[in-house]
Design a protein around this motif. Structure first.
Motif, mmCIF file in Angstrom:
data_model
loop_
_atom_site.group_PDB
_atom_site.id
_atom_site.type_symbol
_atom_site.label_atom_id
_atom_site.label_comp_id
_atom_site.label_asym_id
_atom_site.label_seq_id
_atom_site.Cartn_x
_atom_site.Cartn_y
_atom_site.Cartn_z
ATOM 1 N N ILE A 29 0.777 -1.226 0.000
ATOM 2 C CA ILE A 29 0.078 0.021 -0.028
ATOM 3 C C ILE A 29 0.900 1.281 -0.121
ATOM 4 O O ILE A 29 1.687 1.317 0.806
ATOM 5 C CB ILE A 29 -0.867 0.242 1.231
ATOM 6 N N PRO A 30 0.596 2.112 -0.971
ATOM 7 C CA PRO A 30 1.324 3.353 -1.060
ATOM 8 C C PRO A 30 1.315 4.042 0.245
ATOM 9 O O PRO A 30 0.293 4.139 1.202
ATOM 10 C CB PRO A 30 1.096 4.039 -2.253
ATOM 11 N N ASP A 31 2.225 5.328 0.249
ATOM 12 C CA ASP A 31 2.234 6.038 1.728
ATOM 13 C C ASP A 31 1.275 7.122 1.584
ATOM 14 O O ASP A 31 1.792 8.389 1.456
ATOM 15 C CB ASP A 31 3.932 6.492 1.589
ATOM 16 N N GLU A 32 0.200 6.767 1.731
ATOM 17 C CA GLU A 32 -0.988 7.682 1.644
ATOM 18 C C GLU A 32 -2.350 6.730 2.353
ATOM 19 O O GLU A 32 -2.328 5.595 2.373
ATOM 20 C CB GLU A 32 -1.277 8.190 0.128
ATOM 21 N N PHE A 33 -3.310 7.815 2.736
ATOM 22 C CA PHE A 33 -4.546 7.090 3.116
ATOM 23 C C PHE A 33 -5.383 6.825 1.915
ATOM 24 O O PHE A 33 -5.622 7.703 1.014
ATOM 25 C CB PHE A 33 -5.277 8.148 3.998
ATOM 26 N N ILE A 34 -5.644 5.646 1.875
ATOM 27 C CA ILE A 34 -6.560 5.044 0.668
ATOM 28 C C ILE A 34 -7.815 5.455 0.982
ATOM 29 O O ILE A 34 -8.504 5.094 1.866
ATOM 30 C CB ILE A 34 -6.284 3.665 0.413
ATOM 31 N N GLU A 35 -8.460 5.868 -0.118
ATOM 32 C CA GLU A 35 -9.833 6.189 -0.017
ATOM 33 C C GLU A 35 -10.963 4.959 -0.161
ATOM 34 O O GLU A 35 -10.438 3.837 0.054
ATOM 35 C CB GLU A 35 -10.215 7.205 -1.059
ATOM 36 N N HIS A 36 -12.198 5.352 -0.184
ATOM 37 C CA HIS A 36 -13.080 3.961 -0.469
ATOM 38 C C HIS A 36 -13.259 3.771 -2.124
ATOM 39 O O HIS A 36 -13.104 4.466 -2.731
ATOM 40 C CB HIS A 36 -14.526 4.643 0.151
ATOM 41 N N GLY A 37 -13.851 2.349 -2.147
ATOM 42 C CA GLY A 37 -14.170 1.836 -3.316
ATOM 43 C C GLY A 37 -13.991 0.419 -3.237
ATOM 44 O O GLY A 37 -13.992 -0.076 -2.142
#
Length: 592
Positions: free
Chosen positions: A558-566
């Motif tokens: 997982i990249p270094d960011e907060f992953i959104e919804h989907g």
């Protein structure tokens, strides 16, 4: 029914232009609107239906967004979103690129605080109120809407305890419906029930004893009564507490009768309320059911086994054991810190404790994991449901940090099963006696094996396994995401270049196997469904650095960011850990 009132409401300013007599009609329209959308698009249903009158009343009486409104959790906030400018895109709720299922500061000025987890609203609203005093704006109102399940949490009590000795202009509204996702539990729930039934005299009111101006309980579906009381409270300064009684699922008969199922029912018929069932014939099981049924099977043979969950008996499937052995399985409410230390206390007395907490919620008990369990080397068995990307619940619920935040803790074993059989066997192995705590992390949703109920086999702790042997490149995967490697390799030219290893144990690592891998292969690729920084791949690079290996290492995760919804498929594609992206990455590695 005409829906002209709601059609003309695009902001609370529009709402406040209505006559009070029009608000019951608006409430009906708002309920119908939510039912229409959620029946097709899915999402959380019952909680928002239960607070429609309260939602309208709050925006009608208070001058939002100047007055600050904080919703505890976000399941209650659909009506709020619709009334605050998101009506026209509410059908994108929880979908990739659409609006969030929870209040989110970056989405709207009316969303004053991000609230994916519970029991934070009182502390946040109190912080806002104290800041307003310091800024010379003490007349501003600050409102926290808290469910009765959330208010039993320690953090909520911490906020109440502090607020009671301040002059903060804070209104706490208790939305009392006796249910969170599952029915509320505990002595506080019993107290609130007694209050509703008039069995507790007012002078014995625990909220008043905390120096709050207490009022209620009142009918939360009587919009005129709610508005009248909010107007009265608006003129009173200092900490205030309003107790309202609501029905979760109000307005949809089936949702009122089966509040657990209709918390998030999936697709349903908006007229009859009947849930549209998906065929489950010949499908692999859900990981949560593998956990629940396996634990029940083990508990039948070993009376020392106990189960603990913080308010998720249905979601975790601990419900199977709770029904069979109610004295050995415990729902402790929304209290993750208590759940962990309770498990530690039981472990000191020889109990075999399976503590089931969603990965994202274990973050709330990190201190307890370190100090109360790992430091004392107590063999608590943590079962981390919903590890990895979880889909439409989004950034607040993804269980992507656990490998990174657990890997640094001494004494702790960490295991991620690749499939249902791995989960079943590690649950069996853990109760044989590991002499250390263990965290078992597994994903949301279904596995890959239909015939999973096989005879138990003991798992060797800290051992990896070769799944496919190749010549040049070694793929090291951790957990369920390793199943994406198989179709990725099937689609490339010269698959014989690749070996694939399942490193289910992140701690302890199979160092003997790693030495063999680093001596044999030119390139090592690691794959995990957790954050790439600090997780499994980082553990492999640390090993390589410590032993002076200089082979090429590529970390996928997982990249270094907060992953959104989907959907999980969409989020894996975004993170480039789906099978198609993996195939491209593997093909590029062949060309190094």
């Amino acid at each position: 029914m005409s829906k002209t009132i709601l059609q003309n409401i695009n902001s609370p300013e529009d709402l406040r232009k209505l006559a009070e007599s029009e608000l019951p009609t608006l409430a009906r329209e708002l309920r119908d609107f939510i039912i229409d959308i959620v029946s097709v698009k899915e999402g959380h249903l019952g909680a928002s239906l239960g607070v429609i009158e309260l939602t309208i009343a709050l925006h009608y009486v208070f001058n939002t967004p100047d007055d600050l409104l904080v919703w505890d959790v976000g399941h209650q906030a659909y009506g709020h979103k619709i009334l605050t400018g998101r009506k026209d895109n509410f059908d994108t709720n929880r979908q990739w690129g659409g609006i969030s299922g929870f209040p989110k500061r970056s989405e709207s000025i009316y969303d004053t605080f991000g609230v994916g987890h519970s029991s934070t609203a009182i502390s946040a609203a109190l912080g806002m109120a104290i800041a307003s005093n310091l800024n010379g704006d003490g007349a501003k109102n600050h409102i926290a809407v808290v469910g009765d399940a959330s208010i039993a949490s320690g953090m909520a009590f911490e906020g109440l305890n502090h607020a009671g000795v301040t002059d903060a202009n804070l209104l706490v509204i208790l939305n009392d419906n006796a249910i969170g996702i599952d029915p509320s539990v505990g002595a506080l729930k019993n107290y609130l029930t007694a209050v509703k039934q008039g069995k507790n005299p007012r002078e014995n009111n625990m909220i008043k004893s905390l120096n709050f101006d207490y009022s209620g309980p009142i009918d939360g579906h009587d919009i005129f009564a709610v508005i009248k009381e909010l107007k009265r409270l608006k003129s009173i300064k200092g900490p205030k507490f309003l107790h309202i009684i609501t029905t979760k699922g109000k307005g949809l008969e089936q949702a009122e009768k089966d509040q657990v199922k209709y918390h998030a029912p999936g697709k349903f018929d908006k007229l009859t309320g009947e849930i549209i069932l998906k065929s489950e014939e010949n499908l692999p099981p859900k990981f949560q059911d593998v956990f629940g049924l396996t634990l029940l099977e083990l508990a039948k043979k070993n009376e020392k086994i106990v189960g603990i969950t913080p308010a998720m008996p249905s979601g975790s499937s601990l419900k199977f054991m709770m029904d069979a052995f109610p004295k050995r399985a415990f729902d402790v409410g929304i209290a993750e810190q208590h759940a962990v230390t309770l498990a530690a206390g039981m472990a000191t007395q020889g109990m075999i404790v399976y503590c089931n907490i969603y990965s994202t919620f274990l973050q709330r008990a990190y201190d307890q994991v370190i100090h109360d369990v790992a430091l004392q080397n107590l063999p608590v068995i943590f079962c981390l449901d919903r590890a990895g990307l979880v889909g439409e619940d989004g950034a607040t619920h993804h269980g992507v940090f656990d490998l990174a935040y657990l890997r640094c803790i001494p004494n702790l074993i960490i295991y991620s099963p690749m499939n249902e059989i791995g989960l079943r066997n590690i649950l069996y192995t853990a109760q044989l006696g590991l002499n250390h705590p263990i965290a078992i992390r597994y994903p949301r949703g279904r596995g890959v094996i239909v015939d999973w109920k096989r005879p138990f086999e003991k798992i060797a702790i800290g051992k990896g396994r070769l799944l496919k042997e190749g010549k040049k490149i070694a793929i090291l995967s951790n957990g369920f995401i390793g199943n994406n490697v198989i179709p990725a390799l099937a689609g490339i030219v010269n698959p014989e270049d690749f070996s694939h290893y399942d490193f289910a144990f992140v701690k302890p690592l199979d160092e003997e196997l790693l030495h063999a891998i680093f001596k044999k292969y030119e390139t090592i690729i690691t794959l995990e469904d957790g954050v790439a920084k600090g997780g499994f791949g980082s553990a492999i690079t640390e090993f390589a650095a410590f032993h002076n290996y200089t082979k090429r290492i590529q970390i996928l995760g997982i990249p270094d960011e907060f992953i959104e919804h989907g959907t999980i498929d969409q989020l894996q594609r975004f993170s480039k850990i789906d099978s198609k992206n993996l195939q491209i990455i593997f093909e590029n590695c062949q060309n190094y």
